[in-house]
Design an enzyme around this catalytic site. Structure first.
Site, PDB file in Angstrom:
ATOM      1  N   ILE A 119       0.891  -1.209  -0.038  1.00 36.88           N
ATOM      2  CA  ILE A 119       0.056  -0.151   0.019  1.00 36.88           C
ATOM      3  C   ILE A 119       0.942   1.125   0.077  1.00 36.88           C
ATOM      4  O   ILE A 119       1.993   1.360   0.638  1.00 36.88           O
ATOM      5  CB  ILE A 119      -1.038   0.016   1.029  1.00 36.88           C
ATOM      6  CG1 ILE A 119      -1.686   1.224   1.318  1.00 36.88           C
ATOM      7  CG2 ILE A 119      -0.116  -0.229   2.451  1.00 36.88           C
ATOM      8  CD1 ILE A 119      -2.902   0.983   2.320  1.00 36.88           C
ATOM      9  N   SER A 120       0.451   2.252  -0.900  1.00 34.85           N
ATOM     10  CA  SER A 120       1.628   3.010  -0.890  1.00 34.85           C
ATOM     11  C   SER A 120       1.641   4.176   0.213  1.00 34.85           C
ATOM     12  O   SER A 120       0.667   4.126   1.089  1.00 34.85           O
ATOM     13  CB  SER A 120       1.124   4.090  -2.424  1.00 34.85           C
ATOM     14  OG  SER A 120       1.238   3.503  -3.530  1.00 34.85           O
ATOM     15  N   GLN A 121       2.951   4.794   0.313  1.00 36.69           N
ATOM     16  CA  GLN A 121       2.916   5.718   1.714  1.00 36.69           C
ATOM     17  C   GLN A 121       1.870   6.666   1.551  1.00 36.69           C
ATOM     18  O   GLN A 121       1.519   7.329   0.366  1.00 36.69           O
ATOM     19  CB  GLN A 121       4.492   6.226   1.406  1.00 36.69           C
ATOM     20  CG  GLN A 121       4.777   7.179   2.484  1.00 36.69           C
ATOM     21  CD  GLN A 121       6.317   7.803   2.175  1.00 36.69           C
ATOM     22  OE1 GLN A 121       7.007   6.994   1.472  1.00 36.69           O
ATOM     23  NE2 GLN A 121       6.599   8.700   2.959  1.00 36.69           N
TER      24      GLN A 121
END
Ligand code: SAH
Length: 218
Positions: free
Chosen positions: A66-68
């Site tokens: 899950i992206s930052q």
């Protein structure tokens, strides 16, 4: 297991996360509000609830992340989302970014090449909150020709080059935001398709994404 309880503690952590992202330079109030409203801990296994509000990427299985939150906010800000726009997202992953776009009232079409991730999202009850969010299993290099053209396209995996078929699926006046390979990192690019069909390319900061890969995976 996922949790679906959003407590005052979670809301407080979210507020702190938004303050951090603001300090790092995100200025678009509508984007900050969207981050404030989407319960990021719903998108992770409940064992990692505490980490959900740290500003970092996190594993979601199948070697993906899950992206930052800062990266999600950065890409969303560059995309200049307006209500009712049709947006194609490449790389559904956890569906967190897709929900941030839906929170901005966009009509979101999100595509994922990994069947297991696609199927996990089909059973993810929080997504029902956004009736205009649609999930697809397929290869983002091909886009979604049946649903084209799109006002905006967002790629959330490291693109080795600008996918030509996606440029073709962009409306005149539309924009695509993508991290393009540069050395061992990616540089964020924004490509605007002018009304005459010509392309204007802008370059922004460097980031690190998982690779955009050709073809579907069972
Ligand atoms: N937007 C996601 C980030 C996921 S990481 C989120 O908010 O969680 C990038 C995702 O892109 C991974 O799930 C990966 O499987 C997917 N991906 C990589 N190449 C792709 C392609 N060609 N088409 C569709 N999805 C792709």
């Amino acid at each position: 297991m996922r949790t679906s309880e959003d407590s005052y503690l979670h809301k407080g952590l979210r507020k702190k996360l938004v303050d951090q992202i603001k300090e790092k330079g995100i200025t678009d109030e509508t984007v900050l509000q969207a981050i404030l409203h989407v319960p990021r801990h719903f998108f992770l296994d409940s064992a990692f609830e505490k980490q959900a509000y740290e500003d970092r990427a996190f594993p979601i299985g199948q070697d993906q992340t899950i992206s930052q939150p800062y990266t999600v906010a950065y890409q969303t800000q560059l995309l200049q989302v307006k209500p009712f726009e049709k947006i194609l997202e490449v790389g559904t992953g956890s569906a967190y970014q897709a929900c941030v776009l839906a929170e901005l009232k966009a009509k979101v079409y999100t595509i994922e090449r990994q069947k297991k991730l696609y199927e996990a999202n089909k059973d993810f009850s929080y997504l029902k909150k956004y009736p205009t969010l649609q999930l697809f299993y397929g290869d983002g290099f091909e886009g979604l020709p049946t649903y084209a053209p799109f006002d905006k396209i967002l790629i959330t995996a490291a693109a080795p080059y600008v996918p030509e078929k996606l440029i073709a699926q962009l409306k005149p006046g539309g924009m695509m935001v993508l991290p393009l390979d540069e050395d061992s990192m990616q540089r964020m690019h924004r490509i605007t398709k002018m009304p005459d069909g010509s392309l204007v390319e802008e370059k922004f900061d460097q980031f690190s994404f998982v690779p955009m890969l050709v073809g579907k995976r069972e």
